[in-house]
Design an enzyme around this catalytic site. Structure first.
Site, PDB file in Angstrom:
ATOM      1  N   ARG A   1       5.452  -6.380 -10.674  1.00  0.00           N
ATOM      2  CA  ARG A   1       6.507  -7.035 -11.442  1.00  0.00           C
ATOM      3  C   ARG A   1       6.170  -8.519 -11.512  1.00  0.00           C
ATOM      4  O   ARG A   1       5.654  -9.081 -10.526  1.00  0.00           O
ATOM      5  CB  ARG A   1       7.875  -6.858 -10.762  1.00  0.00           C
ATOM      6  CG  ARG A   1       8.449  -5.459 -10.887  1.00  0.00           C
ATOM      7  CD  ARG A   1       8.929  -5.178 -12.309  1.00  0.00           C
ATOM      8  NE  ARG A   1       9.587  -3.884 -12.418  1.00  0.00           N
ATOM      9  CZ  ARG A   1       9.015  -2.767 -12.886  1.00  0.00           C
ATOM     10  NH1 ARG A   1       7.749  -2.778 -13.267  1.00  0.00           N
ATOM     11  NH2 ARG A   1       9.712  -1.650 -12.984  1.00  0.00           N
TER      12      ARG A   1
ATOM     13  N   SER B   1       2.024  -5.061   3.945  1.00  0.00           N
ATOM     14  CA  SER B   1       3.336  -4.536   3.563  1.00  0.00           C
ATOM     15  C   SER B   1       4.246  -4.853   4.735  1.00  0.00           C
ATOM     16  O   SER B   1       3.789  -5.435   5.730  1.00  0.00           O
ATOM     17  CB  SER B   1       3.263  -3.035   3.279  1.00  0.00           C
ATOM     18  OG  SER B   1       2.641  -2.367   4.348  1.00  0.00           O
ATOM     19  N   ARG B   2       5.525  -4.485   4.664  1.00  0.00           N
ATOM     20  CA  ARG B   2       6.412  -4.846   5.771  1.00  0.00           C
ATOM     21  C   ARG B   2       6.087  -4.045   7.024  1.00  0.00           C
ATOM     22  O   ARG B   2       6.227  -4.511   8.130  1.00  0.00           O
ATOM     23  CB  ARG B   2       7.872  -4.637   5.359  1.00  0.00           C
ATOM     24  CG  ARG B   2       8.321  -5.639   4.312  1.00  0.00           C
ATOM     25  CD  ARG B   2       9.626  -5.248   3.715  1.00  0.00           C
ATOM     26  NE  ARG B   2       9.560  -3.930   3.083  1.00  0.00           N
ATOM     27  CZ  ARG B   2      10.512  -3.390   2.357  1.00  0.00           C
ATOM     28  NH1 ARG B   2      11.639  -4.041   2.180  1.00  0.00           N
ATOM     29  NH2 ARG B   2      10.362  -2.210   1.796  1.00  0.00           N
ATOM     30  N   SER B   3       5.627  -2.803   6.801  1.00  0.00           N
ATOM     31  CA  SER B   3       5.285  -1.984   7.972  1.00  0.00           C
ATOM     32  C   SER B   3       3.849  -1.488   7.858  1.00  0.00           C
ATOM     33  O   SER B   3       3.327  -1.299   6.758  1.00  0.00           O
ATOM     34  CB  SER B   3       6.237  -0.793   8.059  1.00  0.00           C
ATOM     35  OG  SER B   3       6.123  -0.009   6.882  1.00  0.00           O
TER      36      SER B   3
ATOM     37  N   GLU C   1       9.206 -11.211 -19.444  1.00  0.00           N
ATOM     38  CA  GLU C   1       8.625 -10.375 -20.516  1.00  0.00           C
ATOM     39  C   GLU C   1       9.613 -10.135 -21.650  1.00  0.00           C
ATOM     40  O   GLU C   1      10.805  -9.970 -21.378  1.00  0.00           O
ATOM     41  CB  GLU C   1       8.210  -9.014 -19.922  1.00  0.00           C
ATOM     42  CG  GLU C   1       7.098  -9.138 -18.949  1.00  0.00           C
ATOM     43  CD  GLU C   1       6.839  -7.845 -18.177  1.00  0.00           C
ATOM     44  OE1 GLU C   1       7.330  -6.782 -18.597  1.00  0.00           O
ATOM     45  OE2 GLU C   1       6.144  -7.921 -17.159  1.00  0.00           O
TER      46      GLU C   1
ATOM     47  N   HIS D   1       2.175  -5.431 -20.310  1.00  0.00           N
ATOM     48  CA  HIS D   1       2.836  -4.440 -19.436  1.00  0.00           C
ATOM     49  C   HIS D   1       2.528  -3.000 -19.890  1.00  0.00           C
ATOM     50  O   HIS D   1       3.425  -2.263 -20.292  1.00  0.00           O
ATOM     51  CB  HIS D   1       4.358  -4.676 -19.385  1.00  0.00           C
ATOM     52  CG  HIS D   1       4.982  -4.067 -18.164  1.00  0.00           C
ATOM     53  ND1 HIS D   1       6.115  -4.551 -17.573  1.00  0.00           N
ATOM     54  CD2 HIS D   1       4.616  -2.986 -17.413  1.00  0.00           C
ATOM     55  CE1 HIS D   1       6.431  -3.817 -16.519  1.00  0.00           C
ATOM     56  NE2 HIS D   1       5.529  -2.851 -16.402  1.00  0.00           N
TER      57      HIS D   1
ATOM     58  N   LEU E   1       0.847  -1.205   0.000  1.00  0.00           N
ATOM     59  CA  LEU E   1       0.000   0.000   0.000  1.00  0.00           C
ATOM     60  C   LEU E   1       0.880   1.251   0.000  1.00  0.00           C
ATOM     61  O   LEU E   1       0.988   1.968   0.982  1.00  0.00           O
ATOM     62  CB  LEU E   1      -0.937   0.008   1.213  1.00  0.00           C
ATOM     63  CG  LEU E   1      -2.015   1.080   1.167  1.00  0.00           C
ATOM     64  CD1 LEU E   1      -3.111   0.712   0.185  1.00  0.00           C
ATOM     65  CD2 LEU E   1      -2.596   1.331   2.549  1.00  0.00           C
ATOM     66  N   GLY E   2       1.505   1.507  -1.145  1.00  0.00           N
ATOM     67  CA  GLY E   2       2.315   2.708  -1.314  1.00  0.00           C
ATOM     68  C   GLY E   2       1.554   3.727  -2.138  1.00  0.00           C
ATOM     69  O   GLY E   2       0.326   3.820  -2.060  1.00  0.00           O
ATOM     70  N   ARG E   3       2.289   4.485  -2.969  1.00  0.00           N
ATOM     71  CA  ARG E   3       1.664   5.537  -3.786  1.00  0.00           C
ATOM     72  C   ARG E   3       0.611   4.954  -4.721  1.00  0.00           C
ATOM     73  O   ARG E   3      -0.525   5.437  -4.795  1.00  0.00           O
ATOM     74  CB  ARG E   3       2.741   6.270  -4.597  1.00  0.00           C
ATOM     75  CG  ARG E   3       3.689   7.100  -3.754  1.00  0.00           C
ATOM     76  CD  ARG E   3       4.856   7.589  -4.588  1.00  0.00           C
ATOM     77  NE  ARG E   3       5.709   6.495  -4.989  1.00  0.00           N
ATOM     78  CZ  ARG E   3       7.011   6.393  -4.711  1.00  0.00           C
ATOM     79  NH1 ARG E   3       7.612   7.362  -4.056  1.00  0.00           N
ATOM     80  NH2 ARG E   3       7.705   5.358  -5.096  1.00  0.00           N
ATOM     81  N   ILE E   4       0.989   3.911  -5.466  1.00  0.00           N
ATOM     82  CA  ILE E   4       0.038   3.338  -6.428  1.00  0.00           C
ATOM     83  C   ILE E   4      -1.037   2.525  -5.703  1.00  0.00           C
ATOM     84  O   ILE E   4      -2.217   2.582  -6.065  1.00  0.00           O
ATOM     85  CB  ILE E   4       0.761   2.458  -7.471  1.00  0.00           C
ATOM     86  CG1 ILE E   4       1.815   3.271  -8.221  1.00  0.00           C
ATOM     87  CG2 ILE E   4      -0.243   1.868  -8.456  1.00  0.00           C
ATOM     88  CD1 ILE E   4       2.693   2.450  -9.169  1.00  0.00           C
TER      89      ILE E   4
HETATM   90  O1  A2R Z   1       6.950  -2.879   2.990  1.00  0.00           O
HETATM   91  P1  A2R Z   1       6.850  -1.392   3.161  1.00  0.00           P
HETATM   92  O2  A2R Z   1       6.280  -1.037   4.500  1.00  0.00           O
HETATM   93  O3  A2R Z   1       8.120  -0.698   2.809  1.00  0.00           O
HETATM   94  O4  A2R Z   1       5.737  -0.925   2.079  1.00  0.00           O
HETATM   95  C1  A2R Z   1       5.981  -0.910   0.693  1.00  0.00           C
HETATM   96  C2  A2R Z   1       5.627  -2.209  -0.001  1.00  0.00           C
HETATM   97  N1  A2R Z   1       6.713  -3.198   0.002  1.00  0.00           N
HETATM   98  C3  A2R Z   1       6.569  -4.455   0.442  1.00  0.00           C
HETATM   99  N2  A2R Z   1       5.519  -5.103   0.960  1.00  0.00           N
HETATM  100  C4  A2R Z   1       5.716  -6.391   1.354  1.00  0.00           C
HETATM  101  N3  A2R Z   1       6.883  -7.045   1.220  1.00  0.00           N
HETATM  102  C5  A2R Z   1       7.969  -6.431   0.720  1.00  0.00           C
HETATM  103  N4  A2R Z   1       9.124  -7.079   0.606  1.00  0.00           N
HETATM  104  C6  A2R Z   1       7.837  -5.068   0.297  1.00  0.00           C
HETATM  105  N5  A2R Z   1       8.676  -4.150  -0.253  1.00  0.00           N
HETATM  106  C7  A2R Z   1       7.981  -3.033  -0.418  1.00  0.00           C
HETATM  107  O5  A2R Z   1       5.331  -1.838  -1.344  1.00  0.00           O
HETATM  108  C8  A2R Z   1       5.010   0.058   0.043  1.00  0.00           C
HETATM  109  O6  A2R Z   1       3.773   0.011   0.683  1.00  0.00           O
HETATM  110  C9  A2R Z   1       4.839  -0.482  -1.361  1.00  0.00           C
HETATM  111  C10 A2R Z   1       5.600   0.292  -2.431  1.00  0.00           C
HETATM  112  O7  A2R Z   1       5.119   1.594  -2.479  1.00  0.00           O
HETATM  113  P2  A2R Z   1       5.924   2.819  -3.141  1.00  0.00           P
HETATM  114  O8  A2R Z   1       7.340   2.746  -2.711  1.00  0.00           O
HETATM  115  O9  A2R Z   1       5.144   4.052  -2.877  1.00  0.00           O
HETATM  116  O10 A2R Z   1       5.941   2.454  -4.664  1.00  0.00           O
HETATM  117  P3  A2R Z   1       4.875   2.818  -5.829  1.00  0.00           P
HETATM  118  O11 A2R Z   1       5.165   4.146  -6.370  1.00  0.00           O
HETATM  119  O12 A2R Z   1       3.495   2.564  -5.318  1.00  0.00           O
HETATM  120  O13 A2R Z   1       5.272   1.728  -6.927  1.00  0.00           O
HETATM  121  C11 A2R Z   1       5.266   0.339  -6.626  1.00  0.00           C
HETATM  122  C12 A2R Z   1       5.762  -0.496  -7.783  1.00  0.00           C
HETATM  123  C13 A2R Z   1       7.022  -0.026  -8.486  1.00  0.00           C
HETATM  124  O14 A2R Z   1       8.182  -0.305  -7.786  1.00  0.00           O
HETATM  125  C14 A2R Z   1       6.969  -0.792  -9.809  1.00  0.00           C
HETATM  126  O15 A2R Z   1       7.578  -2.041  -9.686  1.00  0.00           O
HETATM  127  C15 A2R Z   1       5.482  -0.983  -9.999  1.00  0.00           C
HETATM  128  O16 A2R Z   1       4.844  -0.480  -8.830  1.00  0.00           O
HETATM  129  O17 A2R Z   1       5.047  -0.310 -11.133  1.00  0.00           O
END
Ligand code: A2R
Length: 316
Positions: A230, A173-175, A259, A277, A151-154
């Site tokens: 991904r 998510s992790r946190s 891909e 994609h 649950l990040g930006r997207i």
């Molecule tokens: O885990 P957290 O608390 O850091 O939350 C991030 C979560 N996340 C994970 N959740 C579970 N297990 C993991 N190993 C893990 N690593 C990261 O993914 C956070 O809630 C979310 C990512 O959010 P943003 O950094 O805001 O990224 P955004 O802009 O939403 O894009 C996500 C992905 C990109 O990296 C591209 O691969 C794809 O969307 O287009």
């Protein structure tokens, strides 16, 4: 003029803006990119690339004076950011400007699965409607429980876009985040409780095959799996097997493990919706991403700062 290596394609507008500030070397036009870089890499200070191609470690090593890598896309798992940072190379990406578009793609896939959009489109085109009568009923996408993995930006944009469908949002998510949605520390537990699991984490080692057999089976025969993150996030072979024998109900996929190769077994299934994609792939959003990708390079050239560094380079 500073020299820039362009990895992958670029629009005319991007090329024009970059061309005003840099001498552009296009990797796609080199017969032997590695040999070219070994001979000329010393002159390159900036790289423009994309989330799919990234920068190969051997290419990076051949550019000793590299200062900045600008990635077109929010995902940057194809770039070794730690190696870049250790060399003082700042890496940027294009967050936020694609949130709404990828959110739309996730909802599109979910609705297409629930309302059997492809099956019913084929029903009309094939003449079966006229020959056989009304199509079978589908499932309502209203009032479902949707688990967002990441649950990040997207992820937040997806949650917002699903609100009109009376969706109950939960997340893993992790946190834990500062939101009102229910948080699950355990992904399998969340998968067991939801109707739909939407994957929108980054790629890379920490999420590799995080949606494994256990998670897929917890989602179950009535469950729908959506992936707009991904391909590596899901164990693709396990997902295909589960879709084939009914342990998983439906899948809506924009991304795949290798891909643009999509396994034949997946392409044969009727309970999937497959996209090439294109999560952010509209004219408007790609233009905004291209603009930010170039803006980062131009600003770096001007004063050494950037607009949107990846988190690993935020303090550089
Ligand atoms: O885990 P957290 O608390 O850091 O939350 C991030 C979560 N996340 C994970 N959740 C579970 N297990 C993991 N190993 C893990 N690593 C990261 O993914 C956070 O809630 C979310 C990512 O959010 P943003 O950094 O805001 O990224 P955004 O802009 O939403 O894009 C996500 C992905 C990109 O990296 C591209 O691969 C794809 O969307 O287009």
């Amino acid at each position: 003029m500073a020299q820039l290596l362009l990895i992958g394609g670029a629009t005319d507008e991007t090329l024009t803006r970059l061309g005003d500030a840099f001498t552009i070397h296009k990797l796609s036009e080199m017969d032997d990119p590695q040999a070219w870089l070994d001979a000329n890499g010393e002159g390159i200070t900036h790289v423009a690339t994309n989330g799919h191609d990234g920068v190969k470690p051997d290419y990076m090593a051949a550019m000793p004076n590299l200062k900045a890598i600008s990635c077109y896309g929010v995902g940057y798992d194809a770039i070794d950011t730690e190696a870049a940072r250790a060399r003082g190379v700042v890496v940027t990406h294009t967050p936020n400007v694609l949130n709404a578009e990828v959110g739309t793609t996730a909802v599109l896939l979910m609705l297409a699965c629930y309302r059997e959009l492809l099956r019913d489109d084929a029903y009309v085109r094939s003449g079966r409607w006229e020959a056989e009568g009304n199509a079978p009923l589908t499932r309502s996408a209203d009032n479902q429980t949707v688990g967002i993995l990441g649950l990040g930006r997207i992820g937040q944009a997806i949650a917002d876009k699903l609100a009109p469908w009376g969706t109950e949002i939960v997340y893993h998510s992790r946190s834990k985040k500062d939101v009102s949605y229910r948080y699950y520390g355990d992904l399998t537990e969340m998968a067991r409780d939801v109707d739909v699991l939407i994957c929108i984490t980054p790629g890379g080692a920490s999420t590799n095959k995080i949606v494994n057999r256990e998670v897929i089976e917890a989602l179950g025969p009535q469950g729908t799996l959506i992936n707009v993150s991904r391909g590596t996030v899901i164990d693709e072979a396990e997902m295909i097997a589960a879709l084939q024998d009914g342990r998983l109900g439906w899948a809506g996929l924009d991304v795949f493990e290798a891909e643009p190769h999509v396994p034949e077994a997946l392409r044969q299934l009727q309970n999937v919706v497959l996209l090439p994609h294109v999560g952010s792939g509209t004219v408007e959003t790609r233009a905004a991403m291209g603009k930010l990708m170039v803006d980062n390079l131009l600003q770096h050239l001007k004063d050494g700062t950037v607009i949107s560094p990846v988190p690993e380079c935020a303090d550089m």
